[in-house]
Design a protein around this motif. Structure first.
Motif: not given
Length: 267
Positions: A33, A136-141, A144, A230, A233
């Motif tokens: 990622y 929780i997502e590794d790629i921010p949405k 969210t 981002s 992350k």
């Protein structure tokens, strides 16, 4: 006696090999990622630059001193948004974030936590949190991040927050992540009064220029916040990749030592 010793060593070695496989899997996921987030952060920087250029053009026709997101306030409490993550295995990254907060905690009235790990560490320090969010997502949405941004906007607009700072892990390089505190609201937008430095001419309905600027400003600030998320992350995944690589080396060392000990025992 020899069979028992062999069985014990075999189980121990297999256990470390299982750990090694898990570590490698986590490392690969994190590493996969990183390049995507690096490109995403770069694209966001380019996009926000274009929006800023448009707002510069509009600022020649619209004085924005009264925009609520740019005004300094004397009412409400100063808030800090602390960004960590929902997962561990990042070396000492989350501890560094919390330590940075503890060095500056006396100046803040309200705490907002983003990430379950940060929430857990803050509770251990008996720190009162007014709102916590999961990430929780590794790629921010977008779905969210948007509710978090709306909560911060509403608190500032309704005079609950007099100012907002963000504490996050700045991605300095793949091997270096630095906790920083960034001023966020009121937002610092430097007005450009030099018409000669602005290229192009904005086309808009005269009565709508204030509304256009307001909407662009909110979009710009939201994108700026998403960029910080981002980058945080990106720091998390980099730290996890390094931590897992270190764990993999140590696991291989333990396996090698066990194999040597077994051979000595057998002799």
């Amino acid at each position: 006696m020899i069979m028992k010793t062999y069985s014990v060593y075999k189980n121990q070695i297999q256990g470390f090999k299982d750990v090694s496989d898990t570590v490698k899997a986590v490392e690969k996921i994190a590493a996969s990622y990183i390049s995507f987030l690096e490109e995403e952060t770069l694209n966001l920087s380019s996009y926000t630059f274009e929006i800023e250029n448009i707002m510069d053009q509009l600022s020649l026709f619209y004085t924005k001193k009264d925009n609520i997101l740019l005004k300094k306030k004397s009412i409400g409490g100063k808030v800090i948004v602390i960004i960590t993550g929902d997962k561990g295995l990042v070396g000492g990254l989350w501890h560094m974030i919390i330590s940075k907060f503890l060095e500056n905690n006396t100046q803040y009235k309200h705490i907002i936590s983003i990430g379950l790990k940060g929430n857990h560490y803050l509770e251990e320090e008996n720190t009162k949190i007014i709102k916590s969010f999961s990430l929780i997502e590794d790629i921010p949405k977008k779905e969210t991040v948007d509710p978090i941004m709306e909560y911060i906007f509403d608190g500032f607009k309704n005079d609950i927050f007099s100012s907002v700072d963000i504490l996050y892990s700045h991605f300095n390089s793949f091997v270096e992540q630095i906790p920083v505190i960034q001023s966020f609201l009121p937002f610092e937008f430097i007005e450009n009064n030099d018409k000669n430095k602005i290229k192009g001419f904005p086309v808009f309905e005269p009565s709508n220029k204030e509304k256009i600027f307001k909407n662009l400003l909110e979009k710009y600030i939201a994108l700026y916040f998403y960029k910080i998320i981002s980058e945080s992350k990106l720091s998390e995944l980099s730290a996890r990749t390094i931590a897992m690589d270190s764990a993999s080396i140590k696991t291989k060392k333990f396996i090698k030592e066990l194999e040597i000990d077994y051979k000595k025992e057998r002799r």
